[in-house]
Design a protein around this motif. Structure first.
Motif, PDB file in Angstrom:
ATOM      1  N   GLU A 112      -3.823  -8.931   4.351  1.00 36.02           N
ATOM      2  CA  GLU A 112      -4.903  -8.755   3.373  1.00 36.02           C
ATOM      3  C   GLU A 112      -6.268  -8.712   4.053  1.00 36.02           C
ATOM      4  N   GLN A 113      -6.455  -9.567   5.077  1.00 37.32           N
ATOM      5  CA  GLN A 113      -7.722  -9.567   5.800  1.00 37.32           C
ATOM      6  C   GLN A 113      -7.921  -8.249   6.546  1.00 37.32           C
ATOM      7  N   ALA A 114      -6.830  -7.715   7.115  1.00 37.56           N
ATOM      8  CA  ALA A 114      -6.912  -6.437   7.836  1.00 37.56           C
ATOM      9  C   ALA A 114      -7.258  -5.291   6.890  1.00 37.56           C
ATOM     10  N   ILE A 115      -6.675  -5.294   5.695  1.00 32.24           N
ATOM     11  CA  ILE A 115      -6.995  -4.260   4.698  1.00 32.24           C
ATOM     12  C   ILE A 115      -8.464  -4.363   4.286  1.00 32.24           C
ATOM     13  N   GLU A 116      -8.939  -5.587   4.071  1.00 32.91           N
ATOM     14  CA  GLU A 116     -10.328  -5.808   3.674  1.00 32.91           C
ATOM     15  C   GLU A 116     -11.304  -5.335   4.759  1.00 32.91           C
ATOM     16  N   ASN A 117     -10.881  -5.402   6.025  1.00 33.24           N
ATOM     17  CA  ASN A 117     -11.765  -5.050   7.138  1.00 33.24           C
ATOM     18  C   ASN A 117     -11.694  -3.583   7.548  1.00 33.24           C
ATOM     19  N   ILE A 118     -10.888  -2.769   6.858  1.00 35.27           N
ATOM     20  CA  ILE A 118     -10.798  -1.347   7.218  1.00 35.27           C
ATOM     21  C   ILE A 118     -12.166  -0.665   7.206  1.00 35.27           C
ATOM     22  N   PRO A 119     -13.029  -0.857   6.196  1.00 35.17           N
ATOM     23  CA  PRO A 119     -14.348  -0.196   6.207  1.00 35.17           C
ATOM     24  C   PRO A 119     -15.219  -0.623   7.387  1.00 35.17           C
ATOM     25  N   GLY A 127      -3.296   5.349   4.138  1.00 36.77           N
ATOM     26  CA  GLY A 127      -3.005   4.238   3.231  1.00 36.77           C
ATOM     27  C   GLY A 127      -1.528   4.061   2.956  1.00 36.77           C
ATOM     28  N   ARG A 128      -0.687   4.312   3.947  1.00 36.64           N
ATOM     29  CA  ARG A 128       0.762   4.259   3.742  1.00 36.64           C
ATOM     30  C   ARG A 128       1.254   2.820   3.610  1.00 36.64           C
ATOM     31  N   PHE A 129       2.472   2.696   3.125  1.00 35.21           N
ATOM     32  CA  PHE A 129       3.183   1.423   3.012  1.00 35.21           C
ATOM     33  C   PHE A 129       2.380   0.426   2.173  1.00 35.21           C
ATOM     34  N   PHE A 130       2.052  -0.705   2.773  1.00 32.36           N
ATOM     35  CA  PHE A 130       1.446  -1.832   2.056  1.00 32.36           C
ATOM     36  C   PHE A 130      -0.083  -1.819   2.134  1.00 32.36           C
ATOM     37  N   LEU A 131      -0.688  -0.708   2.592  1.00 36.91           N
ATOM     38  CA  LEU A 131      -2.131  -0.715   2.827  1.00 36.91           C
ATOM     39  C   LEU A 131      -2.934  -0.475   1.550  1.00 36.91           C
ATOM     40  N   SER A 132      -2.578  -1.180   0.514  1.00 33.67           N
ATOM     41  CA  SER A 132      -3.377  -1.191  -0.711  1.00 33.67           C
ATOM     42  C   SER A 132      -3.030  -2.462  -1.470  1.00 33.67           C
ATOM     43  N   VAL A 133      -3.994  -2.942  -2.232  1.00 32.29           N
ATOM     44  CA  VAL A 133      -3.775  -4.156  -3.012  1.00 32.29           C
ATOM     45  C   VAL A 133      -2.650  -3.956  -4.010  1.00 32.29           C
ATOM     46  N   ARG A 134      -2.513  -2.715  -4.486  1.00 30.94           N
ATOM     47  CA  ARG A 134      -1.495  -2.427  -5.507  1.00 30.94           C
ATOM     48  C   ARG A 134      -0.076  -2.509  -4.936  1.00 30.94           C
ATOM     49  N   ARG A 135       0.114  -2.119  -3.659  1.00 34.59           N
ATOM     50  CA  ARG A 135       1.464  -2.043  -3.105  1.00 34.59           C
ATOM     51  C   ARG A 135       1.859  -3.240  -2.242  1.00 34.59           C
ATOM     52  N   ILE A 136       0.906  -4.046  -1.848  1.00 33.37           N
ATOM     53  CA  ILE A 136       1.210  -5.103  -0.888  1.00 33.37           C
ATOM     54  C   ILE A 136       2.234  -6.109  -1.421  1.00 33.37           C
TER      55      ILE A 136
END
Length: 401
Positions: free
Chosen positions: A120-127, A217-226
């Motif tokens: 989750e932290q890695a997804i949040e830090n993508i920008p 944004g493949r696999f789990f790289l979204s809040v919706r799919r994680i």
């Protein structure tokens, strides 16, 4: 509840082919590190007194007497790793062999953060970690396709240009253009008579696009799919010269034969790379819909940091298949795609003109962008360099008749 049982070999166990002890059988597979999933180049495979070596990508393919294989199995070893003695039940499948590093984690490291929180932290830090402006990337792609290693052989080299939109604009696709390419194709007459159709199997120019899983944004790289995935933190390891969290992932509603590992840099929480496998044979068996082709797919890609931003560095993909025939020999088919970035331009960025963009369905030989040999010299020089050679599978060309 997350299942923590791990396997060192992915191999179907539902049935065993009875092979004659006196005949030669085919044996092929890949040897990798259990945690980092990095290939172990030139690993040793021993069967009795016979010794074979994997190539620079940990791949091996050879024939051996069934009697020896039945008596000894195979002993796989690599310096610094725990050896594995394996009994082969079915030689006509692709083996993924995972060896345990004797020092797999960094010494003195205590990991207390949960795997999902790290994701989750890695997804949040993508920008923050990835470019917020578009850029152009130029890279080299080499594609192999073979049947029985020599019955059919195709190799295609290409210089590829990519337009990559901002990582915050993931709805806009990466655009790809072929700047120049060259091909070598060989097919023996006897195989042509077996009604092998012209065309290609897995050789496409969208490899680099697929390799950039962060932008797509493949696999789990979204809040919706994680929440559809389970995660297991394997530890902190060295990966591509970075200290990373190694986290296994799998879908909660278990997809048979699917598993992967993602690597997240500990300081910035950037996605540094990913490896995942898909065993089509296992999927078809569970669904009770066995086909006549058994597929095994391996996908890897990694990123590197330039001026505090992370860019795609390389991509490696393999697909192996066995077509099993009742009244004749099996045939073994594989496709290997390697891509490595050569240069990045973030200052003079241009989109690919629509008429020059490569479509997803385009195969490597559908586009001809030939260039004279003088223009290939800089690329050939790169291919000979040790750093570059690490990322390109070393398969010798068969003799061209």
């Amino acid at each position: 509840m997350i299942m923590k049982t791990r396997f060192y070999i992915i191999i179907p166990l539902l049935f065993c082919i009875n092979y004659s002890f006196s005949q030669n059988v085919n044996l092929s597979g890949k040897i990798v590190d259990e945690i980092s999933k990095q290939e172990l180049p030139n690993a040793t495979i021993k069967i009795g007194n016979h010794i074979f070596l994997a190539d620079n990508k940990g791949l091996f393919s050879f024939q051996v007497q069934g009697e020896l294989l039945n008596k000894y199995g195979i002993l796989v070893s690599y310096v610094g790793y725990e050896g594995r003695n394996i009994k082969i039940l079915d030689p006509d499948v692709f083996l993924l062999i995972k060896l345990k590093n004797l020092i797999s984690q960094l010494p003195g490291v205590v990991v207390s953060t949960g795997a999902k929180k790290i994701i989750e932290q890695a997804i949040e830090n993508i920008p923050i970690n990835y470019p917020d402006l578009p850029f152009n990337l130029v890279g080299f792609q080499r594609t192999y396709e073979t049947v029985n290693d020599s019955d059919f052989f195709s190799m295609n080299d290409a210089l590829v240009k990519m337009f990559v939109p901002s990582y915050q604009n993931w709805k806009t696709n990466i655009q790809i253009q072929i700047l120049q390419n060259r091909s070598f194709i060989r097919r023996i007459d006897s195989f042509k008579n077996n009604k092998f159709k012209d065309g290609h199997w897995g050789a496409v120019y969208e490899a680099a696009r697929a390799g950039d899983f962060v932008h797509s944004g493949r696999f789990f790289l979204s809040v919706r799919r994680i929440n559809n995935y389970s995660f297991i933190l394997r530890g902190i390891i060295n990966y591509e010269n970075s200290k990373v969290y190694a986290i296994d992932f799998m879908m909660k509603d278990s997809v048979p034969g699917f598993e992967g590992t993602v690597f997240i840099e500990t300081a910035s929480y950037a996605f540094a790379g990913i490896t995942y496998y898909f065993n089509q044979l296992e999927k078809e068996r569970v669904e009770k819909n066995m086909g006549n082709k058994d597929f095994f797919t391996i996908i890897q890609s990694s990123f590197h940091e330039i001026n505090h931003k992370w860019y795609l560095k390389n991509f490696h993909g393999e697909q192996h298949a066995v077509k099993k025939r009742l009244l004749s020999n099996h045939y073994f088919r594989k496709a290997i795609i390697d891509f490595i970035a050569i240069s990045i331009d973030a200052s003079d960025v241009l989109q690919i003109p629509p008429e020059e963009r490569v479509l997803k369905s385009v195969k490597v030989t559908d586009i001809i962008k030939s260039a004279d040999e003088s223009k290939w010299k800089p690329i050939d020089s790169l291919i000979r360099k040790e750093e570059f050679k690490k990322y390109i599978t070393n398969i010798p060309l068969p003799y061209a008749k």
